[in-house]
Design a protein around this motif. Structure first.
Motif, PDB file in Angstrom:
ATOM      1  N   TYR A   1       0.827  -1.223   0.000  1.00 40.49           N
ATOM      2  CA  TYR A   1       0.000   0.000   0.000  1.00 40.49           C
ATOM      3  C   TYR A   1       0.856   1.266   0.000  1.00 40.49           C
ATOM      4  CZ  TYR A   1      -3.789  -3.199   0.329  1.00 40.49           C
ATOM      5  OH  TYR A   1      -4.656  -4.215   0.031  1.00 40.49           O
ATOM      6  N   HIS A   2       2.125   1.116   0.312  1.00 43.03           N
ATOM      7  CA  HIS A   2       3.020   2.273   0.156  1.00 43.03           C
ATOM      8  C   HIS A   2       3.016   2.718  -1.310  1.00 43.03           C
ATOM      9  CE1 HIS A   2       6.477   4.923   0.524  1.00 43.03           C
ATOM     10  NE2 HIS A   2       7.020   4.297  -0.503  1.00 43.03           N
ATOM     11  N   ALA A   3       3.096   1.738  -2.215  1.00 37.84           N
ATOM     12  CA  ALA A   3       3.091   2.074  -3.651  1.00 37.84           C
ATOM     13  C   ALA A   3       1.693   2.464  -4.123  1.00 37.84           C
ATOM     14  CB  ALA A   3       3.616   0.901  -4.457  1.00 37.84           C
ATOM     15  N   MET A   4       0.686   1.750  -3.634  1.00 32.65           N
ATOM     16  CA  MET A   4      -0.688   1.994  -4.095  1.00 32.65           C
ATOM     17  C   MET A   4      -1.197   3.391  -3.728  1.00 32.65           C
ATOM     18  SD  MET A   4      -1.622  -0.889  -5.546  1.00 32.65           S
ATOM     19  CE  MET A   4      -0.016  -0.837  -6.249  1.00 32.65           C
ATOM     20  N   THR A   5      -0.609   3.950  -2.669  1.00 31.37           N
ATOM     21  CA  THR A   5      -1.102   5.251  -2.199  1.00 31.37           C
ATOM     22  C   THR A   5      -0.297   6.434  -2.771  1.00 31.37           C
ATOM     23  OG1 THR A   5       0.254   4.971  -0.204  1.00 31.37           O
ATOM     24  CG2 THR A   5      -2.077   4.366  -0.029  1.00 31.37           C
ATOM     25  N   ARG A   6       0.657   6.138  -3.640  1.00 31.23           N
ATOM     26  CA  ARG A   6       1.487   7.225  -4.209  1.00 31.23           C
ATOM     27  C   ARG A   6       1.481   7.099  -5.725  1.00 31.23           C
ATOM     28  NH1 ARG A   6       4.379   8.439   0.765  1.00 31.23           N
ATOM     29  NH2 ARG A   6       5.397  10.253  -0.160  1.00 31.23           N
ATOM     30  N   PRO A   7       0.369   7.448  -6.379  1.00 30.71           N
ATOM     31  CA  PRO A   7       0.252   7.209  -7.822  1.00 30.71           C
ATOM     32  C   PRO A   7       1.220   8.069  -8.640  1.00 30.71           C
ATOM     33  CG  PRO A   7      -1.625   8.464  -7.005  1.00 30.71           C
ATOM     34  CD  PRO A   7      -0.826   8.076  -5.797  1.00 30.71           C
ATOM     35  N   PRO A   8       1.595   7.588  -9.822  1.00 30.18           N
ATOM     36  CA  PRO A   8       2.496   8.351 -10.693  1.00 30.18           C
ATOM     37  C   PRO A   8       1.976   9.761 -10.979  1.00 30.18           C
ATOM     38  CG  PRO A   8       2.139   6.162 -11.605  1.00 30.18           C
ATOM     39  CD  PRO A   8       1.244   6.276 -10.402  1.00 30.18           C
ATOM     40  N   THR A   9       0.660   9.913 -11.060  1.00 24.26           N
ATOM     41  CA  THR A   9       0.116  11.251 -11.354  1.00 24.26           C
ATOM     42  C   THR A   9       0.456  12.235 -10.237  1.00 24.26           C
ATOM     43  OG1 THR A   9      -1.699  10.060 -12.375  1.00 24.26           O
ATOM     44  CG2 THR A   9      -1.980  12.421 -12.186  1.00 24.26           C
ATOM     45  N   ALA A  10       0.554  11.732  -9.004  1.00 22.46           N
ATOM     46  CA  ALA A  10       0.932  12.622  -7.891  1.00 22.46           C
ATOM     47  C   ALA A  10       2.370  13.092  -8.053  1.00 22.46           C
ATOM     48  CB  ALA A  10       0.751  11.905  -6.556  1.00 22.46           C
ATOM     49  N   GLU A  11       3.177  12.266  -8.695  1.00 24.26           N
ATOM     50  CA  GLU A  11       4.554  12.685  -8.982  1.00 24.26           C
ATOM     51  C   GLU A  11       4.563  13.665 -10.165  1.00 24.26           C
ATOM     52  OE1 GLU A  11       7.295   9.643 -10.413  1.00 24.26           O
ATOM     53  OE2 GLU A  11       9.012  10.740  -9.632  1.00 24.26           O
ATOM     54  N   ALA A  12       3.853  13.286 -11.227  1.00 26.21           N
ATOM     55  CA  ALA A  12       3.861  14.130 -12.436  1.00 26.21           C
ATOM     56  C   ALA A  12       3.309  15.525 -12.134  1.00 26.21           C
ATOM     57  CB  ALA A  12       3.043  13.458 -13.533  1.00 26.21           C
ATOM     58  N   GLU A  13       2.254  15.577 -11.328  1.00 26.90           N
ATOM     59  CA  GLU A  13       1.667  16.890 -10.988  1.00 26.90           C
ATOM     60  C   GLU A  13       2.692  17.754 -10.265  1.00 26.90           C
ATOM     61  OE1 GLU A  13       0.247  20.026  -8.700  1.00 26.90           O
ATOM     62  OE2 GLU A  13       0.896  18.183  -7.667  1.00 26.90           O
ATOM     63  N   ALA A  14       3.405  17.159  -9.327  1.00 24.93           N
ATOM     64  CA  ALA A  14       4.372  17.944  -8.552  1.00 24.93           C
ATOM     65  C   ALA A  14       5.562  18.352  -9.427  1.00 24.93           C
ATOM     66  CB  ALA A  14       4.841  17.145  -7.337  1.00 24.93           C
ATOM     67  N   VAL A  15       5.979  17.459 -10.317  1.00 31.33           N
ATOM     68  CA  VAL A  15       7.075  17.825 -11.234  1.00 31.33           C
ATOM     69  C   VAL A  15       6.626  19.009 -12.090  1.00 31.33           C
ATOM     70  CG1 VAL A  15       8.412  17.044 -13.236  1.00 31.33           C
ATOM     71  CG2 VAL A  15       8.155  15.540 -11.263  1.00 31.33           C
ATOM     72  N   HIS A  16       5.412  18.929 -12.585  1.00 32.86           N
ATOM     73  CA  HIS A  16       4.884  20.027 -13.408  1.00 32.86           C
ATOM     74  C   HIS A  16       4.878  21.345 -12.628  1.00 32.86           C
ATOM     75  CE1 HIS A  16       2.377  21.861 -16.549  1.00 32.86           C
ATOM     76  NE2 HIS A  16       1.823  22.505 -15.540  1.00 32.86           N
ATOM     77  N   ARG A  17       4.416  21.266 -11.383  1.00 30.97           N
ATOM     78  CA  ARG A  17       4.307  22.475 -10.545  1.00 30.97           C
ATOM     79  C   ARG A  17       5.701  23.034 -10.225  1.00 30.97           C
ATOM     80  NH1 ARG A  17       2.644  21.902  -4.910  1.00 30.97           N
ATOM     81  NH2 ARG A  17       2.138  19.787  -5.572  1.00 30.97           N
ATOM     82  N   ALA A  18       6.619  22.144  -9.924  1.00 34.22           N
ATOM     83  CA  ALA A  18       7.989  22.594  -9.613  1.00 34.22           C
ATOM     84  C   ALA A  18       8.592  23.306 -10.820  1.00 34.22           C
ATOM     85  CB  ALA A  18       8.854  21.393  -9.221  1.00 34.22           C
ATOM     86  N   ILE A  19       8.390  22.717 -11.986  1.00 30.24           N
ATOM     87  CA  ILE A  19       8.943  23.327 -13.206  1.00 30.24           C
ATOM     88  C   ILE A  19       8.275  24.679 -13.461  1.00 30.24           C
ATOM     89  CG2 ILE A  19       9.079  23.091 -15.724  1.00 30.24           C
ATOM     90  CD1 ILE A  19       9.388  20.018 -15.248  1.00 30.24           C
TER      91      ILE A  19
END
Ligand code: URP
Ligand code: ZN
Ligand code: ZN
Length: 463
Positions: free
Chosen positions: A207-225
């Motif tokens: 559930y560590h992986a299930m609760t951290r979807p790739p979109t949550a990473e992509a959104e933050a990368v987008h925002r950081a950029i």
């Protein structure tokens, strides 16, 4: 002390050529074919070997208090293990806890390294809060050679900072030339998903992986950029793990923005199935961002090949399975996040990258040594082979067969994420500033010989 490395094939990010290297003291003095043996105090025969610049790992966590415990390698065991794998420079992370001055964090991390590090090391500063005075503290850190800062968009209540703080930090670097490194995952959203999972009784490591979807990473990368673009500064995304996040970096770079990103061997070679291992074994693979579905792996390799990703680091943050990962036996959120890998980066990238035909030998050197040194203000002292540079060199046996295992590794941790991986290609002899510290599996280095590296601001990300 003069050392001559003879008959090797020298590999830099740009060229592969037959030649000898004369080292005087700590520095490379001369490179050329058939250099005379005399005067040399010490001759190393590199026939049949490659001679590489020492690896530069810009993402390690030694002696890090995290998740209710402390990472199991300190600067002594961690740097020794790094050297066995051909890494001669690390950049570790000091942590400015909330309410603490950055100066105090820096002193604390210097004390951790002093008398222990056996290879040279730089430090980034993790920033967890940034009052107005903190902006001046950033400038003071840059003056000390701490020319990069990490900010977290994840771990609310612990390490996460808000967008205003990120934007203030990014904007400050426009003046002081530091580089902001972003842990890019949407921590708020992830936290809500985690609460829901726990309420449903989902407590196993998967559930560590299930609760951290790739979109949550992509959104933050987008925002950081986006924030870096508004601030008019470069940004560096750490431990990028997914195709969606990679697409954000690629799109920004295609627009000409100074956006850089690293990935790590675990994201290139392991997938989410590891977290579903029987019993509690999956905890060995709990780190953030998590391992992804298999299709992401090919996308990341392609990203390295095409230079959408510029660096491979390890994010080495080891916790022993028996007594540290076990803290989360009944609740995956209590498993200390992190995995070991400081020793295996070059072996894995050489075997799976070069031997398997994914990229050239020169690209390998670029990914593990030259570009990280450039981006983080260490080049050309580190990361390449040229007169005047530090004699941090690896005599690499491209035919050496090696079985990766916790039984034989030098990291102070009771498991390997790559247990059973067979690789061809390994460090035979490792020199740090002209001194042989590893030779044919023997440790010849010394705790405390490693020096703190004052890194320059406006490194390669600014060029
Ligand atoms: O799980 C991880 N990656 N632990 C180390 C801290 C970090 O976020 O890099
Ligand atoms: Zn991180
Ligand atoms: Zn990390």
């Amino acid at each position: 002390m003069t050392t001559l490395i003879q008959n090797g094939t020298i590999v830099t990010s740009e060229r592969t050529f037959a030649g000898d290297i004369r080292i005087e003291g700590e520095k490379i003095h001369e490179i050329g074919p058939g250099l005379p043996a005399a005067p040399a105090d010490h001759i190393l025969d590199a026939s049949g070997m490659l001679v590489l610049p020492g690896g530069v790992d810009v993402h390690t966590h030694l002696d890090l208090p995290f998740g209710g415990t402390v990472s199991s390698d300190d600067f002594e065991t961690g740097t020794r293990a790094a050297a066995f794998g051909g890494t001669t420079t690390i950049v570790d992370f000091a942590v400015q806890a909330r309410g603490m001055k950055m100066r105090q964090a820096l002193d604390t991390w210097w004390k951790k390294a002093e008398g222990r590090a056996s290879i040279d090391y730089g430090l980034h500063m993790i920033v967890t809060d940034l009052p107005e005075a903190g902006l001046e503290d950033m400038d003071a850190m840059v003056a000390e050679g701490v020319a990069s800062f990490k900010l977290f968009m994840a771990y609310p209540g612990v390490l996460m900072v808000d967008d205003a703080t990120i934007f203030k930090a990014l904007s400050r670097t426009a003046g002081n030339g530091a580089l902001i490194c972003m842990h890019a995952e949407n921590g708020g959203v992830i936290d809500v998903i985690i609460r829901r999972a726990l309420a449903e009784g989902k407590t196993a490591p998967i559930y560590h992986a299930m609760t951290r979807p790739p979109t949550a990473e992509a959104e933050a990368v987008h925002r950081a950029i986006a924030m870096a673009e508004i601030a008019g500064t470069p940004v560096y995304i750490v431990h990028l793990s997914s195709e969606e996040a990679l697409n954000q970096v690629r799109e920004a770079r295609d627009r000409g923005l100074p956006v850089f990103a690293e990935t790590c061997p675990q994201y290139l070679l392991l997938s989410v199935e590891e977290l579903a291992r029987p019993g509690f074994e999956g905890a060995k693979y709990v780190f953030t961002p998590p391992l992804r579905e298999k299709h992401h792996l090919a996308a990341l390799w392609e990203g390295l090949r095409q230079d959408h990703l510029q660096v491979v680091s390890t994010d080495h943050c080891p916790f022993c399975f028996a007594d540290q990962k076990a803290l989360g036996k009944d609740d995956f959120t209590k498993i200390p996040n992190g995995g070991p890998g400081i020793e295996n980066r070059l072996q894995l990238l050489f075997h799976h990258g070069v031997n398997e035909g994914r990229f050239s030998l020169n690209r390998f050197v670029e990914l593990v040594a030259t570009t990280p040194a450039r981006i983080f203000g260490l080049y050309p002292r580190k990361g390449t082979i040229e007169p005047g540079g530090d004699a941090d060199l690896v005599i690499w046996d491209p035919d050496a067969e090696h079985l990766i295992s916790a039984q034989t590794h030098h990291m102070r941790v009771d498991y390997s994420m790559f247990e059973g991986f067979r690789v061809k290609g390994n460090a035979r002899t490792v020199l740090s500033r002209g001194e042989v510290i590893v030779d044919r599996g023997q440790w010849l280095g010394r705790a405390g010989r490693g020096a703190f590296l004052k890194r320059s601001a406006r490194g390669g990300a600014w060029k």
